[in-house]
Design a protein around this motif. Sequence first.
Motif, PDB file in Angstrom:
ATOM      1  N   LYS A   8       0.840  -1.197   0.000  1.00  0.00           N
ATOM      2  CA  LYS A   8       0.000   0.000   0.000  1.00  0.00           C
ATOM      3  C   LYS A   8       0.876   1.249   0.000  1.00  0.00           C
ATOM      4  CE  LYS A   8      -3.939  -2.036   2.437  1.00  0.00           C
ATOM      5  NZ  LYS A   8      -4.801  -1.949   3.644  1.00  0.00           N
ATOM      6  N   PRO A   9       0.473   2.275  -0.734  1.00  0.00           N
ATOM      7  CA  PRO A   9       1.256   3.518  -0.736  1.00  0.00           C
ATOM      8  C   PRO A   9       1.206   4.187   0.637  1.00  0.00           C
ATOM      9  CG  PRO A   9      -0.844   3.858  -1.834  1.00  0.00           C
ATOM     10  CD  PRO A   9      -0.739   2.386  -1.566  1.00  0.00           C
ATOM     11  N   THR A  10       2.266   4.900   0.977  1.00  0.00           N
ATOM     12  CA  THR A  10       2.344   5.601   2.242  1.00  0.00           C
ATOM     13  C   THR A  10       2.527   7.089   1.996  1.00  0.00           C
ATOM     14  OG1 THR A  10       4.754   5.534   2.453  1.00  0.00           O
ATOM     15  CG2 THR A  10       3.515   3.580   3.203  1.00  0.00           C
ATOM     16  N   SER A  11       2.455   7.850   3.056  1.00  0.00           N
ATOM     17  CA  SER A  11       2.663   9.293   2.941  1.00  0.00           C
ATOM     18  C   SER A  11       4.100   9.606   2.526  1.00  0.00           C
ATOM     19  CB  SER A  11       2.325   9.987   4.261  1.00  0.00           C
ATOM     20  OG  SER A  11       3.112   9.467   5.317  1.00  0.00           O
ATOM     21  N   PHE A  12       5.031   8.677   2.796  1.00  0.00           N
ATOM     22  CA  PHE A  12       6.422   8.881   2.375  1.00  0.00           C
ATOM     23  C   PHE A  12       6.542   8.765   0.855  1.00  0.00           C
ATOM     24  CE2 PHE A  12       6.784   7.622   6.800  1.00  0.00           C
ATOM     25  CZ  PHE A  12       7.719   8.522   7.294  1.00  0.00           C
ATOM     26  N   ASP A  13       5.742   7.852   0.250  1.00  0.00           N
ATOM     27  CA  ASP A  13       5.716   7.750  -1.203  1.00  0.00           C
ATOM     28  C   ASP A  13       5.264   9.074  -1.821  1.00  0.00           C
ATOM     29  OD1 ASP A  13       6.403   5.070  -1.019  1.00  0.00           O
ATOM     30  OD2 ASP A  13       4.315   4.412  -0.977  1.00  0.00           O
ATOM     31  N   ALA A  28      -0.962  18.722   4.635  1.00  0.00           N
ATOM     32  CA  ALA A  28      -1.762  19.025   3.436  1.00  0.00           C
ATOM     33  C   ALA A  28      -3.010  18.156   3.363  1.00  0.00           C
ATOM     34  CB  ALA A  28      -0.915  18.819   2.186  1.00  0.00           C
ATOM     35  N   LEU A  29      -2.878  16.886   3.697  1.00  0.00           N
ATOM     36  CA  LEU A  29      -4.008  15.961   3.577  1.00  0.00           C
ATOM     37  C   LEU A  29      -5.047  16.150   4.666  1.00  0.00           C
ATOM     38  CD1 LEU A  29      -2.225  12.686   2.427  1.00  0.00           C
ATOM     39  CD2 LEU A  29      -3.488  14.337   1.053  1.00  0.00           C
ATOM     40  N   ARG A  30      -4.705  16.870   5.724  1.00  0.00           N
ATOM     41  CA  ARG A  30      -5.729  17.179   6.727  1.00  0.00           C
ATOM     42  C   ARG A  30      -6.238  18.608   6.595  1.00  0.00           C
ATOM     43  NH1 ARG A  30      -1.197  16.980  10.652  1.00  0.00           N
ATOM     44  NH2 ARG A  30      -0.848  19.077  11.484  1.00  0.00           N
ATOM     45  N   GLY A  31      -5.862  19.279   5.467  1.00  0.00           N
ATOM     46  CA  GLY A  31      -6.412  20.597   5.169  1.00  0.00           C
ATOM     47  C   GLY A  31      -5.752  21.754   5.883  1.00  0.00           C
ATOM     48  N   ASP A  32      -4.551  21.536   6.427  1.00  0.00           N
ATOM     49  CA  ASP A  32      -3.847  22.593   7.158  1.00  0.00           C
ATOM     50  C   ASP A  32      -3.498  23.729   6.200  1.00  0.00           C
ATOM     51  OD1 ASP A  32      -1.969  24.186   8.550  1.00  0.00           O
ATOM     52  OD2 ASP A  32      -1.449  22.483   9.824  1.00  0.00           O
ATOM     53  N   ARG A  33      -3.927  24.951   6.533  1.00  0.00           N
ATOM     54  CA  ARG A  33      -3.717  26.084   5.635  1.00  0.00           C
ATOM     55  C   ARG A  33      -2.304  26.653   5.701  1.00  0.00           C
ATOM     56  NH1 ARG A  33      -9.311  29.526   5.133  1.00  0.00           N
ATOM     57  NH2 ARG A  33     -10.629  27.749   4.604  1.00  0.00           N
ATOM     58  N   SER A  34      -1.448  26.065   6.537  1.00  0.00           N
ATOM     59  CA  SER A  34      -0.045  26.482   6.521  1.00  0.00           C
ATOM     60  C   SER A  34       0.665  25.969   5.266  1.00  0.00           C
ATOM     61  CB  SER A  34       0.677  25.962   7.773  1.00  0.00           C
ATOM     62  OG  SER A  34       0.756  24.540   7.778  1.00  0.00           O
ATOM     63  N   VAL A  35       0.049  24.994   4.582  1.00  0.00           N
ATOM     64  CA  VAL A  35       0.569  24.484   3.310  1.00  0.00           C
ATOM     65  C   VAL A  35      -0.080  25.287   2.181  1.00  0.00           C
ATOM     66  CG1 VAL A  35       0.817  22.450   1.827  1.00  0.00           C
ATOM     67  CG2 VAL A  35       0.806  22.182   4.322  1.00  0.00           C
ATOM     68  N   SER A  36       0.732  25.759   1.245  1.00  0.00           N
ATOM     69  CA  SER A  36       0.200  26.588   0.164  1.00  0.00           C
ATOM     70  C   SER A  36      -0.821  25.810  -0.662  1.00  0.00           C
ATOM     71  CB  SER A  36       1.328  27.070  -0.738  1.00  0.00           C
ATOM     72  OG  SER A  36       1.850  25.995  -1.501  1.00  0.00           O
ATOM     73  N   ALA A 101     -13.270  18.491   5.146  1.00  0.00           N
ATOM     74  CA  ALA A 101     -12.121  18.949   4.362  1.00  0.00           C
ATOM     75  C   ALA A 101     -10.825  18.810   5.136  1.00  0.00           C
ATOM     76  CB  ALA A 101     -12.326  20.411   3.955  1.00  0.00           C
ATOM     77  N   ARG A 102     -10.923  18.746   6.456  1.00  0.00           N
ATOM     78  CA  ARG A 102      -9.737  18.597   7.304  1.00  0.00           C
ATOM     79  C   ARG A 102      -9.537  17.160   7.783  1.00  0.00           C
ATOM     80  NH1 ARG A 102     -11.901  23.465   7.589  1.00  0.00           N
ATOM     81  NH2 ARG A 102     -10.642  25.317   8.036  1.00  0.00           N
ATOM     82  N   GLY A 103     -10.363  16.237   7.285  1.00  0.00           N
ATOM     83  CA  GLY A 103     -10.235  14.844   7.681  1.00  0.00           C
ATOM     84  C   GLY A 103     -10.680  14.570   9.108  1.00  0.00           C
ATOM     85  N   LEU A 104     -11.586  15.387   9.624  1.00  0.00           N
ATOM     86  CA  LEU A 104     -12.043  15.245  11.005  1.00  0.00           C
ATOM     87  C   LEU A 104     -13.459  14.691  11.049  1.00  0.00           C
ATOM     88  CD1 LEU A 104     -10.801  18.702  12.363  1.00  0.00           C
ATOM     89  CD2 LEU A 104      -9.711  16.473  12.692  1.00  0.00           C
TER      90      LEU A 104
END
Length: 348
Positions: A8-13, A28-36, A101-104
């Motif tokens: 299975k692919p991982t976040s490191f991939d 980024a995948l949890r929608g954190d706006r600190s990522v452009s 959108a934030r995975g919550l």
Amino acid sequence: MGRTATGKPTSFDIAYLAGVSQPTVSRALRGDRSVSAATREKIEKIARELNYTVDKNASSLRTQRSNTIALLFFEDPTPDDSMINPFFLAMLGSITRAAGARGLDLLISFQRMEDDWHTRYQDSHRADGLILLGYGDYTLYEQRLEDLARQGTHFVRWGSVRDDNIGATIGSDNVGAGRMAGEHLLALGRRRIAFLGHASENYPEFAGRYAGLCGALEGAGIPPEPSLQVDALSGEEEGYAAVRQLLARGAAFDAAFAASDLIAIGAMRALAEAGRSVPGDVAVVGFDNIPSAALTVPPLTTVMQDLRGAGEALLDALCAQIDGGEPASRTLPATLVTRASTTEQLPG
């Protein structure tokens, strides 16, 4: 790369293919706006191509978080026995989208003043933070907020934004909205404007709306008349009783600004029973723009709060706290939705 034994692919991939660090992928995948936005879109595209899904259990173990937000409604008497104010039901969709959108995940329940809801979620670790909607008498509710702050609980509430707020508060510009409603009625030639709603610090949102109306009247050189303010909570029967009270004492008024749409709907029913036409005899403005506001006869002019912005702002404030930031309050603008309860000649 970081493929697991199962292939299975991982976040490191994803990090390798995107040319970023693994923590950046997680944010980024949890929608954190600190990522452009550009980096987030690139990461999301790669994740889709790899059919990558977030392992919430593993993420929770790493962060010691539940990835769950508790959304607590305050019980509010309603005609349909749902015990949830229609405005907050409408806000639920906005909050759900923002959380998704934030995975919550969302855990939804009621908050009752006689319950120990202010400690239940903190002690059980069922949620990483709380969103509080509605509160009744704020002077009774304030102690619960102080308890939450003292415990270090992450929470944000929808309410009146003031300098003395306890914790983070997101809310509409109630004073500005009240002034806008008053100026609309004044522009239509109305001069004796009743306010239907509590105007004390026990109900600071209503008090702000009344203060805005008074500001509009004073700006037009019209002294506000305390006798035209009638206490009412958020239900239809309260609005009905408030207008009956005004009529019973012979008060002269040519407009009514209700602190909620439900109050306004009850008020229009009382006016109809008394043979007063809307808007001919009395123009009526509500507040909230609940779905039924467009279905009244005549359709109700009302103040619309920013529902989409509310969900985003509530989640932004709460997630910032969970990530170690300081509580931040925010005021959102409101807009006037003009319908036939104030003028039969609607804009084309």
